[in-house]
Design a protein around this motif. Structure first.
Motif, PDB file in Angstrom:
ATOM      1  N   ALA A 263      22.427  30.715  -1.636  1.00 46.77           N
ATOM      2  CA  ALA A 263      23.469  30.990  -2.546  1.00 46.77           C
ATOM      3  C   ALA A 263      23.532  32.208  -3.169  1.00 46.77           C
ATOM      4  N   LEU A 264      22.067  32.659  -3.540  1.00 48.31           N
ATOM      5  CA  LEU A 264      21.980  33.943  -4.447  1.00 48.31           C
ATOM      6  C   LEU A 264      22.129  34.732  -3.378  1.00 48.31           C
ATOM      7  N   VAL A 265      21.607  34.420  -2.172  1.00 52.13           N
ATOM      8  CA  VAL A 265      21.337  35.594  -1.091  1.00 52.13           C
ATOM      9  C   VAL A 265      22.819  36.090  -0.503  1.00 52.13           C
ATOM     10  N   TYR A 266      23.295  34.860  -0.061  1.00 49.12           N
ATOM     11  CA  TYR A 266      24.571  35.103   0.532  1.00 49.12           C
ATOM     12  C   TYR A 266      25.720  34.109   0.166  1.00 49.12           C
ATOM     13  N   PRO A 267      26.102  34.495  -1.014  1.00 49.97           N
ATOM     14  CA  PRO A 267      27.080  33.628  -1.936  1.00 49.97           C
ATOM     15  C   PRO A 267      28.544  33.260  -0.895  1.00 49.97           C
ATOM     16  N   ALA A 268      28.957  34.265  -0.098  1.00 45.83           N
ATOM     17  CA  ALA A 268      30.093  34.155   0.745  1.00 45.83           C
ATOM     18  C   ALA A 268      29.916  32.854   1.818  1.00 45.83           C
ATOM     19  N   GLY A 269      28.712  32.432   1.941  1.00 46.81           N
ATOM     20  CA  GLY A 269      28.342  31.400   2.991  1.00 46.81           C
ATOM     21  C   GLY A 269      28.256  30.239   2.443  1.00 46.81           C
ATOM     22  N   ILE A 270      27.500  30.069   1.305  1.00 46.29           N
ATOM     23  CA  ILE A 270      27.014  28.911   0.621  1.00 46.29           C
ATOM     24  C   ILE A 270      27.554  28.762  -0.772  1.00 46.29           C
ATOM     25  N   GLY A 271      28.149  27.682  -0.987  1.00 45.81           N
ATOM     26  CA  GLY A 271      29.142  27.518  -2.367  1.00 45.81           C
ATOM     27  C   GLY A 271      28.138  26.683  -3.289  1.00 45.81           C
ATOM     28  N   TRP A 272      28.361  26.870  -4.564  1.00 48.67           N
ATOM     29  CA  TRP A 272      27.598  25.907  -5.463  1.00 48.67           C
ATOM     30  C   TRP A 272      27.828  24.484  -5.373  1.00 48.67           C
ATOM     31  N   GLY A 273      28.999  24.002  -4.699  1.00 52.26           N
ATOM     32  CA  GLY A 273      29.141  22.740  -4.504  1.00 52.26           C
ATOM     33  C   GLY A 273      27.870  22.238  -3.516  1.00 52.26           C
ATOM     34  N   ASP A 274      27.917  23.278  -2.416  1.00 52.07           N
ATOM     35  CA  ASP A 274      26.431  22.778  -1.231  1.00 52.07           C
ATOM     36  C   ASP A 274      25.109  22.684  -2.046  1.00 52.07           C
ATOM     37  N   VAL A 275      25.019  23.727  -3.120  1.00 51.30           N
ATOM     38  CA  VAL A 275      23.848  23.789  -3.642  1.00 51.30           C
ATOM     39  C   VAL A 275      23.524  22.322  -4.524  1.00 51.30           C
ATOM     40  N   LYS A 276      24.655  21.794  -5.082  1.00 52.09           N
ATOM     41  CA  LYS A 276      24.612  20.702  -5.999  1.00 52.09           C
ATOM     42  C   LYS A 276      24.280  19.234  -5.161  1.00 52.09           C
ATOM     43  N   LEU A 277      24.874  19.551  -3.845  1.00 54.11           N
ATOM     44  CA  LEU A 277      24.758  18.513  -2.855  1.00 54.11           C
ATOM     45  C   LEU A 277      23.347  18.565  -2.161  1.00 54.11           C
ATOM     46  N   SER A 278      22.732  19.527  -2.052  1.00 58.94           N
ATOM     47  CA  SER A 278      21.388  19.716  -1.085  1.00 58.94           C
ATOM     48  C   SER A 278      20.427  18.960  -1.747  1.00 58.94           C
ATOM     49  N   GLY A 279      20.181  18.771  -3.374  1.00 60.85           N
ATOM     50  CA  GLY A 279      19.437  18.041  -3.776  1.00 60.85           C
ATOM     51  C   GLY A 279      19.329  16.556  -3.296  1.00 60.85           C
ATOM     52  N   LEU A 280      20.383  15.925  -3.390  1.00 64.45           N
ATOM     53  CA  LEU A 280      20.730  14.624  -3.038  1.00 64.45           C
ATOM     54  C   LEU A 280      20.456  14.293  -1.712  1.00 64.45           C
ATOM     55  N   LEU A 281      20.638  15.262  -0.622  1.00 63.37           N
ATOM     56  CA  LEU A 281      20.093  15.028   0.622  1.00 63.37           C
ATOM     57  C   LEU A 281      18.779  15.306   0.923  1.00 63.37           C
ATOM     58  N   GLY A 282      18.171  16.196   0.141  1.00 67.70           N
ATOM     59  CA  GLY A 282      16.768  16.158   0.120  1.00 67.70           C
ATOM     60  C   GLY A 282      16.141  15.212  -0.440  1.00 67.70           C
ATOM     61  N   LEU A 283      16.686  14.561  -1.453  1.00 71.66           N
ATOM     62  CA  LEU A 283      16.024  13.388  -1.880  1.00 71.66           C
ATOM     63  C   LEU A 283      15.798  12.026  -0.808  1.00 71.66           C
ATOM     64  N   TYR A 284      17.008  11.932  -0.101  1.00 76.27           N
ATOM     65  CA  TYR A 284      16.941  10.888   1.029  1.00 76.27           C
ATOM     66  C   TYR A 284      16.215  11.214   2.184  1.00 76.27           C
ATOM     67  N   LEU A 285      16.189  12.430   2.357  1.00 72.23           N
ATOM     68  CA  LEU A 285      15.469  13.012   3.436  1.00 72.23           C
ATOM     69  C   LEU A 285      13.944  12.844   3.390  1.00 72.23           C
ATOM     70  N   GLY A 286      13.566  13.070   2.161  1.00 72.84           N
ATOM     71  CA  GLY A 286      12.211  13.369   1.774  1.00 72.84           C
ATOM     72  C   GLY A 286      11.905  11.882   1.776  1.00 72.84           C
ATOM     73  N   TRP A 287      12.503  10.841   1.255  1.00 75.86           N
ATOM     74  CA  TRP A 287      12.063   9.372   1.366  1.00 75.86           C
ATOM     75  C   TRP A 287      11.583   9.021   2.822  1.00 75.86           C
ATOM     76  N   ILE A 288      12.218   9.405   3.739  1.00 73.36           N
ATOM     77  CA  ILE A 288      12.038   9.429   4.997  1.00 73.36           C
ATOM     78  C   ILE A 288      10.670   9.829   5.539  1.00 73.36           C
ATOM     79  N   SER A 289      10.745  11.166   5.369  1.00 70.78           N
ATOM     80  CA  SER A 289       9.386  11.880   5.523  1.00 70.78           C
ATOM     81  C   SER A 289       9.849  13.370   5.253  1.00 70.78           C
ATOM     82  N   LEU A 290       8.713  14.226   5.322  1.00 65.78           N
ATOM     83  CA  LEU A 290       8.749  15.540   5.083  1.00 65.78           C
ATOM     84  C   LEU A 290       9.327  16.106   6.316  1.00 65.78           C
ATOM     85  N   THR A 291       8.813  15.752   7.434  1.00 65.21           N
ATOM     86  CA  THR A 291       9.490  15.992   8.915  1.00 65.21           C
ATOM     87  C   THR A 291      10.921  16.127   8.894  1.00 65.21           C
ATOM     88  N   ALA A 292      11.378  14.838   8.375  1.00 67.50           N
ATOM     89  CA  ALA A 292      12.967  14.461   8.386  1.00 67.50           C
ATOM     90  C   ALA A 292      13.755  15.360   7.535  1.00 67.50           C
TER      91      ALA A 292
END
Length: 259
Positions: free
Chosen positions: A180-209
């Motif tokens: 978002a800092l490097v390419y603000p036109a492509g990634i919004g702050w809503g995407d940033v806030k959502l990313s951690g939630l998805l990372g939480l669930y994906l990390g639970w499955i595995s780091l590969t996931a």
């Protein structure tokens, strides 16, 4: 056999949840802050028409069937509901069913069904309004952490899964923050806030996931963008909502990944 039974029950629950999500999708974009969110969602909770707030009778609360019987409009005020209502209900049911088939009667099933519900709501809102409301995203962090934490003692290698989930949250958030800092036109702050939630669930499955799930969103977005360009429905300067692709990629990996 047990997994199929769990999937059927989960899909049925998904229909009911999907019916409620149509109200959330209608009202959540009007909210601007998490504080006072119940007031901001307005006077139309589940069980009422999202437009006129008239309380609906029992026969008008049957998912899909009630929408079809009323021809997609409120019997009281005559306002037509969006044609996406049955799609949201059906998609929630299908996603719940697939997650039920994936996890069976596991202690983590409620946590991942919650992810599915939030994903459907956010995807429809992002497509329509080009935003991912904090009202849905931010409260999902404590809900997910509590749900996964409660399941940890009852899951094999539960503490390791929880530790990987924390790593996934931090890594996904940091990755999207840099983007978002490097390419603000492509990634919004809503995407940033959502990313951690998805990372939480994906990390639970595995780091590969985690790695595959994050990459899948970009792949799906690229394919969709290419399809729109080829069909002439978009140009190189057109912007499309990225949230649905993030969510679809993460859910797909959650469903198919081997834990």
């Amino acid at each position: 056999m047990i997994s199929w039974a769990t999937a059927a029950v989960a899909a049925a629950a998904g229909l009911v949840v999907g019916d409620y999500l149509t109200v959330v999708i209608e009202r959540a974009p009007e909210a601007t802050t998490v504080a006072g969110s119940l007031r901001e969602l307005g006077p139309a909770p589940t069980g009422r028409c999202p437009r006129c707030a008239t309380r609906l009778c029992a026969t008008e609360l049957v998912p899909l069937a009630s929408w079809a019987a009323a021809s997609g409009q409120c019997r009281h005020c005559g306002e037509r509901y969006g044609g996406w209502h049955p799609a949201a209900e059906a998609l929630t049911a299908v996603t719940f069913g697939l997650i039920g088939l994936r996890f069976g009667a596991s202690p983590v099933l409620p946590a991942f069904c919650y992810l599915a519900a939030v994903a459907v709501a956010l995807a429809f809102i992002d497509v329509a309004h080009r935003r991912l409301p904090d009202l849905l995203t931010l409260p999902s962090y404590p809900v997910a952490i509590v749900a996964l934490g409660a399941a940890t003692p009852f899951v094999r290698h539960g503490p390791a899964h929880l530790a990987h989930a924390a790593i996934g949250l931090a890594c996904a958030f940091a990755f999207y923050l840099i983007l978002a800092l490097v390419y603000p036109a492509g990634i919004g702050w809503g995407d940033v806030k959502l990313s951690g939630l998805l990372g939480l669930y994906l990390g639970w499955i595995s780091l590969t996931a985690l790695v595959i799930g994050l990459a899948a969103g970009f792949v799906l977005a690229a394919l969709a963008g290419l399809a729109l360009l080829v069909t002439g429905r978009a140009t190189r300067k057109s912007q499309i909502a990225f949230g649905p692709f993030m969510l679809a990629g993460a859910l797909a990996v959650v469903i198919v990944a081997v834990q």
